[in-house]
Design a protein around this motif. Sequence first.
Motif: not given
Length: 860
Positions: A226-227, A252-253, A256, A259-260
């Motif tokens: 995700e980053r 899920r990814e 995330r 959110e990132e």
Amino acid sequence: MNKEQERNREKDPQTGRPPEGSGTREKGAGALPVDAALPELKRSLAANRPAILIAQPGAGKTTRVPPALLNEPWLNGRKIVMLEPRRLAAVSAADYIAESLGEKAGGTVGYRIALDSKSGPNTAVEVVTEGILTRMLQSDPSLEDVGLVIFDEFHERNLQGDLGLALALQSRAVLREDLRILIMSATIDPEPVSRVLGGADIVRSEGRVYPVETVHLAGSRDAALERRAAQAVRRAWEETEGGILVFLPGVREIARAREELVRGGGLQEADILPLHGGLSREEQRRAVRASSAGKRKIVLSTTLAESSITVEGVTAVVDSGLIRTQTFSPRTGMSRLVTLTESLESADQRRGRAGRTAPGVCYRLWSREEEAGMPAARVPEVLQSDLAPLALELAAWGVRHPGELDWIDMPPDAGYAEAQALLRRLHALDEGGVITAEGRAMSVLGVHPRLARMIRRAIGLGLGALACDLAALLQEQASSPAPSVGAVTDAVSLLPRLEALRAASRAGASGGLRTPEDRAAERAARLRRIAGAADGPYGDAGRAGLLLAYAFPDRVGRRRGGGRFLLSGGRGAYVPERELLSREEYLVAADIDDQGAEGRIWLAAPLEPGDLELFAAEEGAEEIRVEWDAEREAVSALRIRRIGAVVLKSGQASSPDEEEVAAALLAGIRGSEGRLLPWSREARELQHRMMFMHLADPEFPASDDAALLEGLEEWLLPYVSGIRSASQLKKLDMAQLLERRLTWEQRRTLDAEAPVRLSVPSGSRIAVDYGDPERPFMAVKLQEMFGQTQTPRIGRGRIPVTVQLLSPARRPVQITSDLANFWKETYFEVKKDLKGRYPKHYWPDDPNGAEATRHVRPRK
């Protein structure tokens, strides 16, 4: 005159379709690359040849081809059916084509998907999801009202797409020679497809609408996905001006990554939207449509946006290079989700999303070097999926083995055999692989055979509504409520999910289908209508375990402690000990992976004692298990009630079958490698003589330990009636049993050719030792052999007896198999030694002519 009347006035009064020349251009749109390929495509279909259209992403094949063919004379009033691999793609395509004709979906262009349908009597182009075509073919194998079947985005090679093509090809070959078939894709290798079509015309539409630049971003694999995705999005945000489409492997990814992006700030002017199959239709449409004025859009998507649909306004793609897919293990009979590197074919599809409406850029989160090692194409689902739905469809079609149909890739034998075994357990097939009445009723429900069996049985129990709820939850994979704070959770249990679904059902659809539970509630209602299950009452949710057992008879689990369970299919599984379900004595696992020796249970329901008894009475088995107990060295006979490998109850059986007892006894003897046999010295000596005779004459029965163990049924079985233990075996006389293996003639031969004793010149009868059957020997005092010029021979005169010559004190002085040579070469040296030690004894100079004696000297 209203708009609908105006549209109807513009249609051909005979066909009910738009007049020739209409619908070949989208409203307000210019030419698209596929337009140049349409004349060649029309010629192929007019000649009744199967066709394959290879058109790059953005070429317009999905929206331009069906309306362009509407007025082809060979349709003869029949409609065009176009298959799309996803529901959103089917609805979007139908809406788009209808709009290009100045209509709304449901008129000339309609669609049919799992939970929705907009088609009417005048529908000439019907866009369907792939499973719908299978249902159409099963109900009408000749497809009488269909003139053309289009398989769009066929490179995805979904299981239902391959099945639909195989059935359509047989329908064309046997029933409908005039049924046209068209395959459309951007990236598929057309040659294998052409071969299975019996030779097809390959039509190509070259070039994309807009160029796409490719940028490789080889970051550290240690950094979170995700980053790295968020960093690429921010770069695209700075370097491009349109929307950004991000491909990630799963929900899920996506969460995330969102959110990132939000946490990093700087994207206040962006609509950051998810896009995946778990969203409501409205949420999916929101992600696909153009963003509100003044805002740029960032769409975080699974493979859903890879083909068929256009996410409007996108000019940049960020590709993680990963996909999440189901793989099926014939070894365990279970499917699991795995994350894999995508194929170059998929990467090309994703890249093309950036050039649909304007020049674009594709940012790939891997290096050029890594790209060289990526697979060329995705693995077809038919080679790695659970084949139970396919096997049931083929059985309903009248096919026992997939080899009776034409496939691009033949379903693997191991997976297909596993599927048939499951269907037999679900009562859908008989032992010969023919569909049963129950199986045919299951096949029309349109759900996985496991769920169909559950619904069918539940209706008979008055629990049909509950079964439909469970089936809908398992199909939609509705999320579970957040676990409570603390050490103990109930996240694995299906029961909280049931409560969430029922709450959504009671609330109705007034707020739109926003959550997975909302959509599961609608699916459950539809299943109740199809299955004829009452809408209510729901029935006791506590009986969910019983219904799941009918769907998953191989996954009934009994607790072994520490959260570990033994499943009825024979595998071990576990539930984390923090879960309440880990304390249940029995449960049924609905979702489980096949990692390692024991899979993790992700979704299950408890099975109550009363329901366990009911299920065991129908699907379990009762047997008397007779086996050897090595610890007790005795036969054990247990009466066992079980469901597969799970033993429910066991106790001593009073009257086991005597043949099974005898077989278990012999198995115990073999397991001990013969140690339990009551050998005596006499029996061993007889065995060794018989072994010697077999070496001397192969016609004589083999009697070594291995041969005796192998032939227990022949020589021992008739004499073990009533014997159940090693101690009782001691009653048997092994010597007698061995002797009974020989005929009367063989006994005479044994006595003559493998004698127990041999006469020597002194008159003594000396025992022959057959401990080494290859070298029998006898020990005799040297003085008793005077006058014996040749070595004794036995075994029909073929085998010399090794003679161990003894001193008067019976100590060995010489071993020989050649007496003549001993008397000639060695005796005189031995004589000197013996005469010195035993001077009173008789030591003649001529042993061949001397008198043998058992005494100190010969007696006159």
